[in-house]
Design a protein around this motif. Sequence first.
Motif, PDB file in Angstrom:
ATOM      1  N   MET A   1      49.765 -11.255  27.363  1.00  0.00           N
ATOM      2  CA  MET A   1      48.380 -10.793  27.409  1.00  0.00           C
ATOM      3  C   MET A   1      47.593 -11.437  26.255  1.00  0.00           C
ATOM      4  N   PRO A   2      46.424 -11.994  26.530  1.00  0.00           N
ATOM      5  CA  PRO A   2      45.655 -12.645  25.467  1.00  0.00           C
ATOM      6  C   PRO A   2      45.174 -11.644  24.433  1.00  0.00           C
ATOM      7  N   LEU A   3      45.069 -12.115  23.197  1.00  0.00           N
ATOM      8  CA  LEU A   3      44.597 -11.248  22.125  1.00  0.00           C
ATOM      9  C   LEU A   3      43.096 -11.047  22.197  1.00  0.00           C
ATOM     10  N   ILE A   4      42.383 -12.025  22.731  1.00  0.00           N
ATOM     11  CA  ILE A   4      40.922 -11.940  22.805  1.00  0.00           C
ATOM     12  C   ILE A   4      40.518 -12.065  24.260  1.00  0.00           C
ATOM     13  N   ASP A   5      39.928 -11.014  24.802  1.00  0.00           N
ATOM     14  CA  ASP A   5      39.508 -10.984  26.187  1.00  0.00           C
ATOM     15  C   ASP A   5      38.012 -11.211  26.288  1.00  0.00           C
ATOM     16  N   ALA A   6      37.568 -11.501  27.519  1.00  0.00           N
ATOM     17  CA  ALA A   6      36.127 -11.563  27.765  1.00  0.00           C
ATOM     18  C   ALA A   6      35.530 -10.182  27.553  1.00  0.00           C
ATOM     19  N   PRO A   7      34.344 -10.091  26.993  1.00  0.00           N
ATOM     20  CA  PRO A   7      33.741  -8.794  26.699  1.00  0.00           C
ATOM     21  C   PRO A   7      33.350  -8.044  27.958  1.00  0.00           C
ATOM     22  N   ARG A   8      33.226  -6.723  27.831  1.00  0.00           N
ATOM     23  CA  ARG A   8      32.747  -5.929  28.956  1.00  0.00           C
ATOM     24  C   ARG A   8      31.290  -6.246  29.233  1.00  0.00           C
ATOM     25  N   ASP A   9      30.492  -6.394  28.194  1.00  0.00           N
ATOM     26  CA  ASP A   9      29.085  -6.760  28.354  1.00  0.00           C
ATOM     27  C   ASP A   9      28.957  -8.253  28.083  1.00  0.00           C
ATOM     28  N   GLN A  10      29.045  -9.028  29.138  1.00  0.00           N
ATOM     29  CA  GLN A  10      29.079 -10.477  28.977  1.00  0.00           C
ATOM     30  C   GLN A  10      27.744 -10.989  28.445  1.00  0.00           C
ATOM     31  N   ILE A  11      27.771 -11.793  27.403  1.00  0.00           N
ATOM     32  CA  ILE A  11      26.559 -12.421  26.893  1.00  0.00           C
ATOM     33  C   ILE A  11      26.077 -13.421  27.934  1.00  0.00           C
ATOM     34  N   PRO A  12      24.766 -13.443  28.274  1.00  0.00           N
ATOM     35  CA  PRO A  12      24.265 -14.310  29.333  1.00  0.00           C
ATOM     36  C   PRO A  12      24.611 -15.782  29.104  1.00  0.00           C
ATOM     37  N   THR A  13      24.703 -16.509  30.211  1.00  0.00           N
ATOM     38  CA  THR A  13      25.061 -17.919  30.136  1.00  0.00           C
ATOM     39  C   THR A  13      23.840 -18.812  29.911  1.00  0.00           C
ATOM     40  N   ARG A  14      22.658 -18.238  29.770  1.00  0.00           N
ATOM     41  CA  ARG A  14      21.474 -19.032  29.470  1.00  0.00           C
ATOM     42  C   ARG A  14      21.726 -19.863  28.220  1.00  0.00           C
ATOM     43  N   GLU A  15      21.209 -21.082  28.226  1.00  0.00           N
ATOM     44  CA  GLU A  15      21.414 -21.986  27.099  1.00  0.00           C
ATOM     45  C   GLU A  15      20.981 -21.325  25.797  1.00  0.00           C
ATOM     46  N   PRO A  16      21.889 -21.189  24.828  1.00  0.00           N
ATOM     47  CA  PRO A  16      21.525 -20.508  23.580  1.00  0.00           C
ATOM     48  C   PRO A  16      20.545 -21.335  22.758  1.00  0.00           C
ATOM     49  N   PRO A  17      19.673 -20.665  21.992  1.00  0.00           N
ATOM     50  CA  PRO A  17      18.677 -21.391  21.207  1.00  0.00           C
ATOM     51  C   PRO A  17      19.223 -21.929  19.895  1.00  0.00           C
ATOM     52  N   TRP A  18      20.425 -21.509  19.492  1.00  0.00           N
ATOM     53  CA  TRP A  18      20.954 -21.895  18.195  1.00  0.00           C
ATOM     54  C   TRP A  18      21.735 -23.192  18.292  1.00  0.00           C
ATOM     55  N   LYS A  19      21.449 -24.139  17.399  1.00  0.00           N
ATOM     56  CA  LYS A  19      22.148 -25.423  17.377  1.00  0.00           C
ATOM     57  C   LYS A  19      23.373 -25.394  16.466  1.00  0.00           C
ATOM     58  N   ASP A  20      23.311 -24.613  15.403  1.00  0.00           N
ATOM     59  CA  ASP A  20      24.355 -24.640  14.384  1.00  0.00           C
ATOM     60  C   ASP A  20      25.222 -23.390  14.380  1.00  0.00           C
ATOM     61  N   ILE A  21      24.963 -22.480  15.300  1.00  0.00           N
ATOM     62  CA  ILE A  21      25.684 -21.207  15.335  1.00  0.00           C
ATOM     63  C   ILE A  21      26.207 -20.949  16.743  1.00  0.00           C
ATOM     64  N   VAL A  22      27.460 -20.549  16.825  1.00  0.00           N
ATOM     65  CA  VAL A  22      28.044 -20.098  18.091  1.00  0.00           C
ATOM     66  C   VAL A  22      28.314 -18.607  17.958  1.00  0.00           C
ATOM     67  N   LEU A  23      27.802 -17.812  18.899  1.00  0.00           N
ATOM     68  CA  LEU A  23      27.954 -16.365  18.870  1.00  0.00           C
ATOM     69  C   LEU A  23      28.657 -15.897  20.134  1.00  0.00           C
ATOM     70  N   GLU A  24      29.711 -15.114  19.960  1.00  0.00           N
ATOM     71  CA  GLU A  24      30.461 -14.565  21.086  1.00  0.00           C
ATOM     72  C   GLU A  24      30.777 -13.107  20.812  1.00  0.00           C
ATOM     73  N   GLN A  25      30.906 -12.340  21.888  1.00  0.00           N
ATOM     74  CA  GLN A  25      31.340 -10.951  21.770  1.00  0.00           C
ATOM     75  C   GLN A  25      32.696 -10.819  22.443  1.00  0.00           C
ATOM     76  N   HIS A  26      33.676 -10.239  21.725  1.00  0.00           N
ATOM     77  CA  HIS A  26      35.042 -10.185  22.234  1.00  0.00           C
ATOM     78  C   HIS A  26      35.651  -8.801  22.066  1.00  0.00           C
ATOM     79  N   LEU A  27      36.540  -8.481  22.983  1.00  0.00           N
ATOM     80  CA  LEU A  27      37.437  -7.344  22.829  1.00  0.00           C
ATOM     81  C   LEU A  27      38.766  -7.886  22.337  1.00  0.00           C
TER      82      LEU A  27
END
Length: 284
Positions: A1-27
Amino acid sequence: MPLIDAPRDQIPTREPPWKDIVLEQHLVRPGEIPEHEHPNLCLHLQIAGDREIEWWQNGRNAIEHTQPGSLIVIPPGTRHRWRWHGSSERLILSVEDDALQQLALQLGAQHPLEIKGAWSILVPSTRLLISEMGREAREGWPLGALYANLLALSLETNLIKNHSSQQIALPRLKGGLGVPKLKRAMEYMSANLAEDIGLEQIADEMGMSPSHFAHEFRNSTGTTPYQYLLHQRLERAKALLKTTKLPIQNVSVLTGFNYPANFVRAFRQRIGQSPDAWRKDHRR
């Protein structure tokens, strides 16, 4: 079982506005992550769960008791392994080191920036900025790329101020509205895109004179309230064109243009195509 799963509230796939930052939500689930290295600064903000984490780094080992609001700060180049003792929900950010170093130099750093690592700390100002970035991302950046980028810059400045190993005297800002007031103004404009609101109404909502509000908004964002409002209206128009079959006249009214001809002209000038042509190229 993976240690990091996809979140229950998925962050939208719209192109993010940040160039230097990657943001993810994980369980994050219980288990151990083998030794690995982080090329960029990594931040974990715990938003749910009340668990322990055990870490190994540079021959040291400890168990940390964490809670919602706990922050993990992992500087670039860090090698470590860790074990999650329970499940927790987290916002995880990666910040490119080059961008952070460049900002530090602009702010007056005399030496290369070194971020202090931490396995469980509470820093309210950092937590609030990361939480706000997470909320904006989950909702698809409703206030636009301008507000999202202001949040990113505020976070990077906060990291330099509160998490650097060297003291950097940040220059005092002259003028400007500040992030809370900017958010309030942008939310008001975004909530009234279909209305024929003017500068006076926006300024009155903020308790300021029109000239003062316009001056401070531009000082803070580099753009005028009108330009921001127009950008948001056109973004709303693109969403309606892409996801509905509404006639152009209806899209015009719903995005605050009293006359379809004005809408078509503004859309063509800013987007480079007529609304009809753009819709044909982007319909799902």
